[in-house]
Design an enzyme around this catalytic site. Structure first.
Site, PDB file in Angstrom:
ATOM      1  CB  CYS A  67      -5.678  -4.471 -14.943  1.00  0.00           C
ATOM      2  SG  CYS A  67      -6.658  -3.213 -14.105  1.00  0.00           S
ATOM      3  CB  CYS A 190      -9.190   2.077 -17.760  1.00  0.00           C
ATOM      4  SG  CYS A 190      -8.394   0.800 -18.763  1.00  0.00           S
TER       5      CYS A 190
END
Length: 270
Positions: A67, A190
């Site tokens: 991430c 994201c």
């Protein structure tokens, strides 16, 4: 349980230390925005040899390889807690080691070299250590992300993060995007998705290297691709510290009859 809440361009996380034993049910309860703390995922600050390990869980309790926003928030936590010194830190993830650099306007992360996987259902498939499918569209606001976009499950057997981008202006170095994250749904940002979009945008221009400004619903990121790797730059903010009684996480009831309050309560005296 002690926790910290942080976000990178609105992609928000709950950070806990390695003494917390996470499970799918606990992570889902923590990330519930009505019955828990709320977040797109949980970052558990653990150790892997001499490195700090980012043990990242999606909000549905599934594990994730990587991430990009999470690495920046994770690194910010390490600096703010005094766990590291200096202006850079190598962070171990399930996708490999990612190095974060503290800069005056945010944190820059070496995201590793992107891998182009070909096309699938008209989109460009890219690995940023986790799978992405990127589509160029004329207007990202018209994309329905209330449910998960369809994808080729044979091509992506472990699921995929799906992103849509449109160009901003005529210079073709600036895009807007929206994303549906595997295991979390639509999020305000994201990091790996923005990186994949940056790679796709450069690819659409016939370029292998370059820089792209990526606007997400939660803010702005900058993606740079050079001959060796890719970089993600943006803010990372810690907004709160707190303590939680895990026993109080009753979870979201399947029906009103399961609500922990009694069915009948004494009538108030007037």
């Amino acid at each position: 349980m002690r926790f910290t809440k942080g976000h990178g361009t609105g992609n928000d996380f709950i950070l806990v230390d390695e003494s917390v034993e996470l499970s799918q049910d606990l992570v889902a309860a923590l990330c519930d925005r009505r019955f828990g703390i709320g977040g797109d995922g949980v970052l558990r600050v653990a150790r892997q040899g001499d490195l700090f390990f980012m043990d990242y869980w999606n909000s549905d309790g599934s594990l994730a390889e990587m991430c990009g926003n999470g690495v920046r928030v994770f690194a910010r936590y390490l600096w703010e807690e005094g766990l590291i010194t200096g202006s850079s830190v190598a962070v171990a993830t399930r996708a490999g080691v990612r190095t974060a650099y503290l800069e005056w306007d945010g944190i820059r992360v070496d995201m590793g070299a992107p891998k182009l996987l070909g096309t699938s259902d008209g989109g460009l498939a890219i690995s940023m250590g986790n799978p992405h499918l990127v589509y160029e569209v004329s207007n990202v606001d018209k994309i329905d992300l209330s449910t998960a976009p369809a994808f080729d499950e044979a091509f992506f057997p472990e699921g995929v993060n799906v992103s849509y981008y449109e160009w901003v202006g005529d210079d073709h170095d600036h895009v807007r995007m929206r994303v549906y994250e595997r295991g979390s749904g639509e999020t305000l940002s994201c990091g790996t998705g923005a990186s994949a979009v940056g790679v796709a945008a450069l690819n659409a221009k016939g370029q292998q290297v370059g820089a792209v400004i990526v606007d997400v619903p939660g803010g702005r990121l900058r993606v740079t691709v050079d001959e060796q790797t890719s970089w993600l730059s943006g803010p990372a903010v810690l907004v709160a510290n707190g303590h939680l009684d895990v026993a109080s996480l009753s979870g979201r009831p399947a029906n009103p009859a399961e609500h922990p309050w009694p069915a009948t309560r004494p009538r108030a005296q007037r």
